[in-house]
Design an enzyme around this catalytic site. Structure first.
Site, PDB file in Angstrom:
ATOM      1  N   ASP A  29       0.809  -1.219   0.000  1.00 55.43           N
ATOM      2  CA  ASP A  29       0.000   0.000   0.000  1.00 55.43           C
ATOM      3  C   ASP A  29       0.849   1.279   0.000  1.00 55.43           C
ATOM      4  OD1 ASP A  29       0.977  -0.321   2.496  1.00 55.43           O
ATOM      5  OD2 ASP A  29      -0.931  -0.084   3.558  1.00 55.43           O
ATOM      6  N   HIS A  87      24.062   4.020 -19.101  1.00 57.05           N
ATOM      7  CA  HIS A  87      22.979   4.260 -18.136  1.00 57.05           C
ATOM      8  C   HIS A  87      23.248   3.580 -16.799  1.00 57.05           C
ATOM      9  CE1 HIS A  87      20.149   5.166 -21.753  1.00 57.05           C
ATOM     10  NE2 HIS A  87      20.894   6.205 -21.422  1.00 57.05           N
ATOM     11  N   ASP A 113      26.277  12.273 -14.044  1.00 54.74           N
ATOM     12  CA  ASP A 113      25.208  12.817 -14.887  1.00 54.74           C
ATOM     13  C   ASP A 113      24.004  12.968 -13.962  1.00 54.74           C
ATOM     14  OD1 ASP A 113      23.149  13.350 -16.666  1.00 54.74           O
ATOM     15  OD2 ASP A 113      23.802  11.884 -18.153  1.00 54.74           O
ATOM     16  N   ASP A 139      19.926  19.134 -16.453  1.00 54.08           N
ATOM     17  CA  ASP A 139      20.592  17.907 -16.898  1.00 54.08           C
ATOM     18  C   ASP A 139      22.055  18.236 -17.158  1.00 54.08           C
ATOM     19  OD1 ASP A 139      21.318  15.511 -17.995  1.00 54.08           O
ATOM     20  OD2 ASP A 139      19.972  15.610 -19.714  1.00 54.08           O
ATOM     21  N   HIS A 149      26.307   7.658 -28.890  1.00 54.19           N
ATOM     22  CA  HIS A 149      25.019   8.351 -28.743  1.00 54.19           C
ATOM     23  C   HIS A 149      25.066   9.682 -29.484  1.00 54.19           C
ATOM     24  CE1 HIS A 149      26.708  11.066 -25.658  1.00 54.19           C
ATOM     25  NE2 HIS A 149      27.242  10.009 -25.085  1.00 54.19           N
ATOM     26  N   HIS A 160      19.439  16.550 -26.589  1.00 50.71           N
ATOM     27  CA  HIS A 160      17.987  16.358 -26.661  1.00 50.71           C
ATOM     28  C   HIS A 160      17.325  17.628 -26.167  1.00 50.71           C
ATOM     29  CE1 HIS A 160      18.292  15.735 -22.281  1.00 50.71           C
ATOM     30  NE2 HIS A 160      19.318  14.945 -22.547  1.00 50.71           N
ATOM     31  N   HIS A 219      13.963  14.400 -21.252  1.00 49.24           N
ATOM     32  CA  HIS A 219      13.959  14.273 -22.713  1.00 49.24           C
ATOM     33  C   HIS A 219      12.640  14.892 -23.158  1.00 49.24           C
ATOM     34  CE1 HIS A 219      16.814  10.605 -22.245  1.00 49.24           C
ATOM     35  NE2 HIS A 219      17.428  11.756 -22.072  1.00 49.24           N
ATOM     36  N   GLU A 246      25.959  17.368 -25.195  1.00 49.10           N
ATOM     37  CA  GLU A 246      26.624  16.377 -24.364  1.00 49.10           C
ATOM     38  C   GLU A 246      27.416  15.332 -25.136  1.00 49.10           C
ATOM     39  OE1 GLU A 246      23.870  13.543 -22.540  1.00 49.10           O
ATOM     40  OE2 GLU A 246      22.183  14.728 -23.271  1.00 49.10           O
ATOM     41  N   TYR A 288      33.918   6.959 -24.714  1.00 49.39           N
ATOM     42  CA  TYR A 288      33.869   5.831 -23.773  1.00 49.39           C
ATOM     43  C   TYR A 288      34.769   4.728 -24.307  1.00 49.39           C
ATOM     44  CZ  TYR A 288      29.717   8.631 -23.143  1.00 49.39           C
ATOM     45  OH  TYR A 288      28.866   9.696 -22.989  1.00 49.39           O
ATOM     46  N   ARG A 305      31.972  12.272 -20.356  1.00 53.31           N
ATOM     47  CA  ARG A 305      30.892  13.020 -21.014  1.00 53.31           C
ATOM     48  C   ARG A 305      30.846  14.390 -20.349  1.00 53.31           C
ATOM     49  NH1 ARG A 305      27.294   9.558 -20.715  1.00 53.31           N
ATOM     50  NH2 ARG A 305      26.056  10.120 -18.895  1.00 53.31           N
ATOM     51  N   GLU A 332      28.247  17.722 -20.296  1.00 46.24           N
ATOM     52  CA  GLU A 332      26.893  18.099 -20.725  1.00 46.24           C
ATOM     53  C   GLU A 332      26.460  19.410 -20.091  1.00 46.24           C
ATOM     54  OE1 GLU A 332      23.798  15.465 -19.304  1.00 46.24           O
ATOM     55  OE2 GLU A 332      22.452  16.115 -20.909  1.00 46.24           O
TER      56      GLU A 332
END
Ligand SMILES: [Mn+2]
Length: 441
Positions: free
Chosen positions: A39, A245, A262, A273, A352, A356, A363, A386, A390, A407, A409
């Site tokens: 619950d 991710h 990130d 972001d 990638h 975005h 996004h 960004e 890698y 990265r 960004e």
């Protein structure tokens, strides 16, 4: 901006939606409460489209916007939970229809318990129903059920809607261009996330766990009134940064490794972001320096390409050209820049795209192409820039590069003159990062 002025902003957005509804009715429900286990529920988050048009944060609410009601007038209607003093003791304040009508500037409001009874009346004689199609099967079934109830009355001369249209086609385009009120909230979301990244850099040290750094981020978000992270933070040390991710955030930080963070927050409904990558011990190694400077140069080129009149794809191509030249110079790729872009050999290290749209959703809503062509950038659009790099262990990659994931960004607003980087205050150059981290000792 006063509360009254804010509510006027939402009303004007509904007016703009009305302008685009030809002979139709828009019906937009907010998000359901989502059970977590037994619950307990996940913290409630309204639907972004619904919120964009209402500013109303309670669950169990439906917005109805009618271009022409039975009296021939435009009408903005909210269905919401009734006042319930008993429930409010347990769950907290709710506006109820009367107070919501006044405060949120609707023409009329009704208890949500009357939705099922009233929707067939509202849909009668309307030609097109604008809603979010396919987002929730239960909602699709509800809409169909109401339309069928109208159909049952056709012998009395009532006509049935014959077209179902996706309201997101209109709203995505509206949400793509940020207004002044949104920009105030977005700037604050950006500022809080900048402070969180600064704090995280200050606390990073070999021997700590990734989640301890995540805790510093969340501390700063909440301390400054952000609701929560805008998405699950990525706090990835060493090889983990090569998992795009990665969200486990449970490994120990090692001296000599990089840490990729990130993370952005949600403030007033809006996401920031930011990604920063820095050495856990405060000093880049020579190899890390080369790779980092390459990604930073790619990001500089991409940000420079954010200009009104350029297309969505220009920043990506700018970043890609710099990265691929760098991969050649470092001996990671062999051949010409054009050849490597053509063969996509670079995707071993950069898989990638470069950004975005950003807004209520991390996004965010908005089309990237129109009529098959990348769309033109215009003032008021907000995007991330960004690029990354890698490098996983592989036979054809010199091992001194292995397990570095980088990265960088930022959140970039398209302006009439060019662009504005809203997250520029998070340390980014090698000198800025090393100086900021040196002070932590
Ligand atoms: Mn992003």
């Amino acid at each position: 901006m006063s509360n009254k002025e804010q509510m006027q902003v939402y009303r004007e957005r509904r007016n703009r939606l009305l302008d685009q509804l030809t002979h139709g009715i828009a019906v937009i429900a907010t998000a359901p409460m989502r059970p977590r286990n037994r619950d307990s529920y996940y913290p409630y988050r309204f639907d972004s489209y619904f919120y964009y048009l209402t500013g109303f944060e309670e669950p169990e609410a439906v917005l109805v916007v009618v271009a022409e009601n039975q009296q021939g007038n435009a009408e903005q209607i909210l269905f919401c939970r009734d006042k319930n003093l008993e429930r409010e003791i347990w769950d907290g304040f709710r506006y109820g229809p009367d107070a919501a009508c006044e405060r949120f500037k609707f023409d009329s409001t009704y208890p949500i318990s009357r939705l099922d009874e009233m929707m067939p009346k509202l849909l009668a004689n309307q030609s097109t129903v604008y809603t979010m199609i396919g987002q929730d099967p239960a909602w699709d079934a509800q809409i169909t059920g109401w339309v069928n109830r109208v159909r049952e009355q056709t012998r009395s001369g009532i006509t049935v809607p014959d077209t179902l249209a996706d309201v997101r086609k209109i709203l995505d385009e509206m949400r793509l261009f940020k207004d002044e009120y949104e920009l105030t909230l977005i700037r604050q979301a950006a500022k809080i996330a900048v402070d969180a990244h600064r704090r995280a850099m200050k606390h990073a040290n070999p021997g700590l766990f990734e989640y301890e750094i995540e805790a510093e981020l969340i501390h700063e978000f909440r301390r400054q009134g952000a609701l929560a992270p805008a998405y699950t933070p990525i706090v990835a040390g060493g090889a983990n940064a090569c998992v795009l991710h990665y969200i486990e955030n449970n490994m120990r930080l090692q001296s000599g490794d990089l840490l990729l963070i990130d993370a952005g927050c949600e403030y007033g409904g809006y996401a920031s972001d930011i990604t920063r990558t820095f050495p856990i011990n405060g000093r880049f190694t020579a190899v890390q320096r080369d790779l980092y400077q390459l990604v930073l140069s790619a990001q500089d080129a991409a940000i420079e390409a954010v200009q009104p009149g350029h297309t969505w794809d220009n920043p990506h191509q700018a970043a890609l050209t710099v990265l691929v030249q760098g991969f050649i110079d470092l001996g990671l790729c062999q051949g010409s820049v054009e050849g490597i872009i053509e063969s996509e050999d670079y995707k071993r290290f950069y898989m990638h795209r470069t950004g975005h749209w950003l807004g209520l959703d991390v996004h965010d809503a908005g089309e990237y192409k129109q009529a098959g062509a990348w769309r033109e950038l215009k003032p008021g659009m907000l995007l991330t820039v960004e690029p990354g790099c890698y490098i996983r262990p592989a036979d054809n990659v010199p091992n001194h590069f292995w397990n570095n994931g980088i990265r960088i960004e930022d959140d970039v607003l398209v302006t009439a003159e060019g662009h504005e980087v809203l997250t520029a205050a998070a340390p980014k150059t090698i000198v800025e990062i090393e100086e900021w981290m040196y002070e932590r000792r």
